[in-house]
Design an enzyme around this catalytic site. Structure first.
Site: not given
Ligand code: HXC
Length: 313
Positions: A32, A80, A140, A175, A193
């Site tokens: 997006i 980050d 910020k 959001s 959000k």
């Molecule tokens: C449950 C989960 C999980 C899942 C990760 N975790 N995926 N828990 N179900 N599917 C848990 C992990 O086990 C860990 O907890 C904690 O979340 C952090 O995970 P990490 O992988 O160590 O963190 P990090 O590398 O910082 O990754 C962050 C993330 C990841 C959010 C988990 O998915 C990410 O980086 N996403 C970025 C891209 C993204 O998500 N894009 C989509 C945006 S869409 P524990 O307890 O095990 O340590 C969007 C749309 C909004 O925003 C709504 C539209 C309708």
């Protein structure tokens, strides 16, 4: 790969609308946000996009630069949004290399499907930190530059005429609509959000007197995006599309056009608003994330057919 214009921008807008303007965007390599930036660059802006993935961010920046000869688009990875210093260094570099920041898109987000039972404390915290703290850090780090830009681009308060230098001093937070009704398996994101919406409203009030506008774009289900891949189990896709009020998913172009509207002179008196771009989807129900509710919860199952698996299962 360079995209045809019709994929990311409608024919409504005139070329050169954003000449000599600079946009700073977090999450800029995402589906997006890259379309939002691509549209602005097409219309004359230079851009600085940041993301965590180095290779992806640099590659997308290079690709966006192909939309207009002479476009300057810088992609900086290993940023980050959870770290203010990391973000602030990027902002300093943007201003040094591109000269200013006129527009900001706070788009970095984290998401996956999980019930509260499945969500660890750290998982909840991760999404809060990426979405809420990340948006705050973005604000910020960039607000002094937005205030500076707003001062150069004010609408004349006597004649109400736009500045001949165009617009500037505008921020958009990306959001969602999940928290309007409540969405199972999206508690973490809904909370985040809602916080982002509240932040934007406060920015509109506190920085409006300095000429800055702040708005939220809340996309609905947008086709071919990481968000949809993460939220919609494959087997439910067709059903969800059929259930949409407009009979289709949104496109990234729909979001890019809304962005141009808010940043161009068309958006000069629009601030403190949430622009929902979802074809009335949220008014029907919470389709994305509602996987087989409530049977799924009762079964104790975990999600398998969506992107974004938990690291340690
Ligand atoms: C449950 C989960 C999980 C899942 C990760 N975790 N995926 N828990 N179900 N599917 C848990 C992990 O086990 C860990 O907890 C904690 O979340 C952090 O995970 P990490 O992988 O160590 O963190 P990090 O590398 O910082 O990754 C962050 C993330 C990841 C959010 C988990 O998915 C990410 O980086 N996403 C970025 C891209 C993204 O998500 N894009 C989509 C945006 S869409 P524990 O307890 O095990 O340590 C969007 C749309 C909004 O925003 C709504 C539209 C309708």
């Amino acid at each position: 790969m360079p995209l045809p214009k019709s994929d990311y921008l409608s024919d409504t807008w005139k070329d050169g609308l954003f000449t000599n303007k600079v946009v700073f965007c977090t999450g800029g390599a995402g589906t997006i946000c890259s379309a939002q930036v691509r549209a602005l660059v097409h219309l004359g802006a230079d851009a600085f996009i940041v993301g965590r993935n180095v290779e992806k961010t640099e590659k997308v920046a290079k690709d966006i630069a192909t939309v207009r000869p002479g476009a300057r688009v810088i992609g900086l990875g290993a940023v980050d949004v959870r770290s203010f210093d990391s973000l602030n260094n990027a902002v300093v570099r943007c201003v040094k290399e591109l000269g200013a920041i006129d527009y900001v898109i706070a788009g970095a987000a984290g998401n996956f499907l999980a019930s509260i039972n499945q969500l660890s404390v750290n998982a909840f915290k991760s999404v809060m930190e990426i979405d809420v703290l990340g948006s705050y850090n973005t604000l910020k780090a960039t607000i002094p530059h937005l205030v500076e830009s707003a001062a150069k681009h004010r609408v004349d308060s006597d004649t109400l005429k736009p500045s001949p230098a165009g617009t500037g001093g505008r921020i958009i937070f990306v959001s969602a609509t999940l928290h309007y009704t409540g969405t199972p398996f999206q508690g973490h994101v809904a909370v985040a959000k809602a916080g982002i919406d509240a932040l934007s409203n406060t920015v509109a009030l506190e920085f409006g007197p300095l000429g800055v506008t702040s708005n939220v774009i809340a996309p609905g289900p947008i086709a071919s995006t990481e968000g949809l891949d993460r939220l919609l189990p494959t087997e439910q896709k067709e059903k969800v599309i059929k259930s949409q009020p407009l009979g289709r998913l949104g496109s990234v172009r729909d979001i890019a056009d809304a962005t141009v509207y808010l940043f161009a002179d068309t958006g000069s008196y629009v601030s403190g608003q949430i622009l929902v771009v979802d074809g009335a989807s949220w008014r029907i129900s919470s389709s994305a994330g509602s996987a087989n509710y409530p049977d799924f919860l009762i079964s104790g199952d975990t999600f398998q057919s969506v992107k974004g698996k938990k690291a340690k299962l």
